[in-house]
Motif scaffolding. Structure first.
Motif, PDB file in Angstrom:
ATOM      1  N   ALA A 141       0.841  -1.202   0.000  1.00 14.80           N
ATOM      2  CA  ALA A 141       0.000   0.000   0.000  1.00 14.80           C
ATOM      3  C   ALA A 141       0.869   1.243   0.000  1.00 14.80           C
ATOM      4  CB  ALA A 141      -0.927   0.001   1.213  1.00 14.80           C
ATOM      5  N   GLY A 142       0.577   2.158  -0.909  1.00 17.46           N
ATOM      6  CA  GLY A 142       1.277   3.439  -0.967  1.00 17.46           C
ATOM      7  C   GLY A 142       0.327   4.578  -0.648  1.00 17.46           C
ATOM      8  N   GLN A 143       0.765   5.512   0.178  1.00 15.47           N
ATOM      9  CA  GLN A 143      -0.066   6.648   0.602  1.00 15.47           C
ATOM     10  C   GLN A 143      -0.234   7.630  -0.545  1.00 15.47           C
ATOM     11  OE1 GLN A 143      -1.305   6.667   3.781  1.00 15.47           O
ATOM     12  NE2 GLN A 143      -2.517   8.461   3.307  1.00 15.47           N
ATOM     13  N   TRP A 144      -1.437   8.181  -0.716  1.00 14.21           N
ATOM     14  CA  TRP A 144      -1.673   9.227  -1.694  1.00 14.21           C
ATOM     15  C   TRP A 144      -0.927  10.486  -1.284  1.00 14.21           C
ATOM     16  CZ3 TRP A 144      -7.709   9.257  -2.518  1.00 14.21           C
ATOM     17  CH2 TRP A 144      -8.096   8.050  -3.106  1.00 14.21           C
ATOM     18  N   LEU A 145      -0.532  11.283  -2.269  1.00 12.54           N
ATOM     19  CA  LEU A 145       0.167  12.540  -1.982  1.00 12.54           C
ATOM     20  C   LEU A 145      -0.673  13.483  -1.132  1.00 12.54           C
ATOM     21  CD1 LEU A 145       1.941  13.275  -5.388  1.00 12.54           C
ATOM     22  CD2 LEU A 145       2.948  12.386  -3.278  1.00 12.54           C
ATOM     23  N   ASN A 146      -2.012  13.465  -1.344  1.00  9.76           N
ATOM     24  CA  ASN A 146      -2.870  14.377  -0.576  1.00  9.76           C
ATOM     25  C   ASN A 146      -3.304  13.772   0.763  1.00  9.76           C
ATOM     26  OD1 ASN A 146      -4.948  12.564  -1.118  1.00  9.76           O
ATOM     27  ND2 ASN A 146      -6.080  13.953  -2.449  1.00  9.76           N
ATOM     28  N   GLY A 149      -5.345  11.399   1.390  1.00 12.11           N
ATOM     29  CA  GLY A 149      -6.743  10.975   1.455  1.00 12.11           C
ATOM     30  C   GLY A 149      -6.987   9.491   1.313  1.00 12.11           C
ATOM     31  N   GLY A 150      -5.924   8.715   1.082  1.00  9.89           N
ATOM     32  CA  GLY A 150      -6.114   7.286   0.917  1.00  9.89           C
ATOM     33  C   GLY A 150      -4.830   6.573   0.572  1.00  9.89           C
ATOM     34  N   THR A 151      -4.972   5.298   0.227  1.00  5.08           N
ATOM     35  CA  THR A 151      -3.828   4.487  -0.181  1.00  5.08           C
ATOM     36  C   THR A 151      -4.177   3.728  -1.457  1.00  5.08           C
ATOM     37  OG1 THR A 151      -4.575   2.635   1.188  1.00  5.08           O
ATOM     38  CG2 THR A 151      -2.973   4.149   2.176  1.00  5.08           C
ATOM     39  N   THR A 152      -3.143   3.340  -2.181  1.00  3.84           N
ATOM     40  CA  THR A 152      -3.313   2.570  -3.413  1.00  3.84           C
ATOM     41  C   THR A 152      -2.455   1.323  -3.346  1.00  3.84           C
ATOM     42  OG1 THR A 152      -3.775   4.519  -4.750  1.00  3.84           O
ATOM     43  CG2 THR A 152      -2.974   2.596  -5.918  1.00  3.84           C
ATOM     44  N   ARG A 153      -3.026   0.210  -3.780  1.00  4.24           N
ATOM     45  CA  ARG A 153      -2.313  -1.056  -3.912  1.00  4.24           C
ATOM     46  C   ARG A 153      -2.331  -1.422  -5.394  1.00  4.24           C
ATOM     47  NH1 ARG A 153      -2.750  -3.933   1.337  1.00  4.24           N
ATOM     48  NH2 ARG A 153      -3.921  -2.550   2.701  1.00  4.24           N
ATOM     49  N   GLN A 154      -1.184  -1.343  -6.030  1.00  5.05           N
ATOM     50  CA  GLN A 154      -1.112  -1.608  -7.460  1.00  5.05           C
ATOM     51  C   GLN A 154      -1.152  -3.100  -7.755  1.00  5.05           C
ATOM     52  OE1 GLN A 154       1.237   0.892 -10.200  1.00  5.05           O
ATOM     53  NE2 GLN A 154       2.425  -0.967 -10.535  1.00  5.05           N
ATOM     54  N   ILE A 155      -2.051  -3.477  -8.655  1.00  2.00           N
ATOM     55  CA  ILE A 155      -2.140  -4.859  -9.136  1.00  2.00           C
ATOM     56  C   ILE A 155      -1.151  -5.050 -10.279  1.00  2.00           C
ATOM     57  CG2 ILE A 155      -3.618  -6.555 -10.271  1.00  2.00           C
ATOM     58  CD1 ILE A 155      -6.008  -5.160  -8.795  1.00  2.00           C
ATOM     59  N   ALA A 156      -1.226  -4.168 -11.273  1.00  2.00           N
ATOM     60  CA  ALA A 156      -0.328  -4.246 -12.429  1.00  2.00           C
ATOM     61  C   ALA A 156      -0.303  -2.898 -13.138  1.00  2.00           C
ATOM     62  CB  ALA A 156      -0.786  -5.331 -13.406  1.00  2.00           C
ATOM     63  N   SER A 157       0.810  -2.629 -13.814  1.00  2.62           N
ATOM     64  CA  SER A 157       0.955  -1.443 -14.646  1.00  2.62           C
ATOM     65  C   SER A 157       1.793  -1.855 -15.843  1.00  2.62           C
ATOM     66  CB  SER A 157       1.642  -0.329 -13.861  1.00  2.62           C
ATOM     67  OG  SER A 157       1.728   0.848 -14.636  1.00  2.62           O
ATOM     68  N   ARG A 158       1.353  -1.528 -17.023  1.00  2.00           N
ATOM     69  CA  ARG A 158       2.062  -1.901 -18.237  1.00  2.00           C
ATOM     70  C   ARG A 158       2.277  -0.690 -19.116  1.00  2.00           C
ATOM     71  NH1 ARG A 158       3.960  -5.097 -15.676  1.00  2.00           N
ATOM     72  NH2 ARG A 158       3.840  -7.311 -15.844  1.00  2.00           N
ATOM     73  N   TRP A 206      -1.747   0.874 -19.501  1.00  2.00           N
ATOM     74  CA  TRP A 206      -2.870   0.555 -18.613  1.00  2.00           C
ATOM     75  C   TRP A 206      -2.348   0.263 -17.214  1.00  2.00           C
ATOM     76  CZ3 TRP A 206      -3.513  -4.197 -16.127  1.00  2.00           C
ATOM     77  CH2 TRP A 206      -2.790  -5.288 -16.629  1.00  2.00           C
ATOM     78  N   ARG A 207      -3.239   0.483 -16.246  1.00  2.00           N
ATOM     79  CA  ARG A 207      -2.888   0.268 -14.851  1.00  2.00           C
ATOM     80  C   ARG A 207      -4.130  -0.196 -14.094  1.00  2.00           C
ATOM     81  NH1 ARG A 207      -1.718   4.815 -10.425  1.00  2.00           N
ATOM     82  NH2 ARG A 207      -1.152   3.435  -8.738  1.00  2.00           N
ATOM     83  N   ALA A 208      -3.938  -1.164 -13.216  1.00  6.22           N
ATOM     84  CA  ALA A 208      -5.022  -1.669 -12.361  1.00  6.22           C
ATOM     85  C   ALA A 208      -4.567  -1.572 -10.912  1.00  6.22           C
ATOM     86  CB  ALA A 208      -5.346  -3.114 -12.711  1.00  6.22           C
ATOM     87  N   SER A 209      -5.447  -1.064 -10.046  1.00  4.52           N
ATOM     88  CA  SER A 209      -5.097  -0.935  -8.639  1.00  4.52           C
ATOM     89  C   SER A 209      -6.348  -0.989  -7.770  1.00  4.52           C
ATOM     90  CB  SER A 209      -4.351   0.378  -8.389  1.00  4.52           C
ATOM     91  OG  SER A 209      -5.167   1.489  -8.706  1.00  4.52           O
ATOM     92  N   ILE A 210      -6.112  -1.178  -6.484  1.00  2.00           N
ATOM     93  CA  ILE A 210      -7.157  -1.115  -5.474  1.00  2.00           C
ATOM     94  C   ILE A 210      -6.849   0.116  -4.632  1.00  2.00           C
ATOM     95  CG2 ILE A 210      -8.190  -2.232  -3.459  1.00  2.00           C
ATOM     96  CD1 ILE A 210      -8.660  -3.801  -6.060  1.00  2.00           C
ATOM     97  N   ALA A 211      -7.850   0.970  -4.442  1.00  2.00           N
ATOM     98  CA  ALA A 211      -7.657   2.174  -3.635  1.00  2.00           C
ATOM     99  C   ALA A 211      -8.568   2.121  -2.416  1.00  2.00           C
ATOM    100  CB  ALA A 211      -7.958   3.427  -4.455  1.00  2.00           C
ATOM    101  N   ASP A 212      -8.008   2.474  -1.288  1.00  2.00           N
ATOM    102  CA  ASP A 212      -8.782   2.671  -0.066  1.00  2.00           C
ATOM    103  C   ASP A 212      -8.919   4.177   0.106  1.00  2.00           C
ATOM    104  OD1 ASP A 212      -9.171  -0.044   0.892  1.00  2.00           O
ATOM    105  OD2 ASP A 212      -7.010  -0.072   1.190  1.00  2.00           O
ATOM    106  N   ILE A 213     -10.151   4.680  -0.064  1.00  2.00           N
ATOM    107  CA  ILE A 213     -10.411   6.113   0.072  1.00  2.00           C
ATOM    108  C   ILE A 213     -10.804   6.341   1.524  1.00  2.00           C
ATOM    109  CG2 ILE A 213     -11.695   8.087  -0.814  1.00  2.00           C
ATOM    110  CD1 ILE A 213     -12.321   6.355  -3.309  1.00  2.00           C
ATOM    111  N   GLU A 214     -10.007   7.145   2.216  1.00  4.71           N
ATOM    112  CA  GLU A 214     -10.165   7.280   3.663  1.00  4.71           C
ATOM    113  C   GLU A 214     -10.813   8.578   4.114  1.00  4.71           C
ATOM    114  OE1 GLU A 214      -6.083   6.558   4.666  1.00  4.71           O
ATOM    115  OE2 GLU A 214      -6.252   4.448   4.114  1.00  4.71           O
ATOM    116  N   ARG A 215     -10.848   9.598   3.247  1.00  7.17           N
ATOM    117  CA  ARG A 215     -11.499  10.844   3.636  1.00  7.17           C
ATOM    118  C   ARG A 215     -11.908  11.635   2.401  1.00  7.17           C
ATOM    119  NH1 ARG A 215      -6.054  13.535   5.888  1.00  7.17           N
ATOM    120  NH2 ARG A 215      -5.451  14.610   4.001  1.00  7.17           N
ATOM    121  N   ASP A 216     -12.838  12.565   2.604  1.00  6.61           N
ATOM    122  CA  ASP A 216     -13.297  13.444   1.533  1.00  6.61           C
ATOM    123  C   ASP A 216     -12.124  14.251   0.994  1.00  6.61           C
ATOM    124  OD1 ASP A 216     -15.775  12.560   2.382  1.00  6.61           O
ATOM    125  OD2 ASP A 216     -16.418  14.484   3.187  1.00  6.61           O
TER     126      ASP A 216
END
Length: 189
Positions: free
Chosen positions: A11-16, A18-27, A36-46
């Protein structure tokens, strides 16, 4: 096929913040100028969503009470049903509001003019088309990738590249409650 489990992705923290991203793949891999890029994001605040000029995005709610995406004069969309994809231009400056607290989404991004993506909820066999990339993310039930692949439970999945000579066979449901998201990623044009 490449297997993944969301809980083991870094998991990598967003610059702002507001959340984290877990990258599945990027090509191409490791390239900021992805096709293309696929990821899972946890949005933690507005807060604001980062703009991605020249990129088309599809966001799908996976868990939580939803996220409202707004772009004044363009759209105001509440994603409240898990497994329902929403496509939009990454060029837009968006704001996200979390009416019920944090949530998790699948984020598929494709570089306009190079690749296209169609994301849909599936309950039956997924056969990877030749010459295309793809991601299957399990929402419910049990699935199997290929004839010898591991059994996939919710939060797990597979992805493959367009240049794979043999993507490894179909991804098939093993239980009556099986549902998944399939991102079919094709070369543009």
């Amino acid at each position: 096929m490449h297997h993944f489990d969301v809980e083991t992705l870094t998991a990598g923290q967003w610059l702002n913040g507001g959340g984290t991203t877990r990258q599945i793949a990027s090509r191409p891999a490791g390239d900021g100028d992805f096709s293309w890029r696929a990821s899972i994001a946890d949005i933690e605040r507005d807060g604001p969503f980062s703009a991605f000029p020249g990129v088309d995005r599809t966001l799908t709610l996976l868990a939580g009470d939803g996220v409202r995406l707004t772009c004044p004069g363009v759209f105001d969309r509440l994603l409240e049903r898990a497994g329902e994809p929403f496509a939009f231009s990454g060029d837009l400056a968006l704001d996200a509001e979390l009416p019920g607290g944090s949530c998790r989404v699948l984020n598929i991004m494709v570089r306009r003019g190079r690749t296209t993506a169609r994301v849909e909820r599936v309950t039956g066999r997924v056969a990877p088309p030749a010459g295309r990339s793809g991601v299957v993310y399990v929402l419910g039930g049990r699935w199997q990738a290929g004839t010898d692949g591991p059994v996939l439970a919710p939060g797990r999945g597979v992805w493959w590249d367009e240049d794979a000579l043999a993507p490894g066979g179909a991804v098939v449901p093993l239980s009556p409650d099986a549902s998944a998201l399939w991102a079919d990623i094709a070369p543009a044009g």
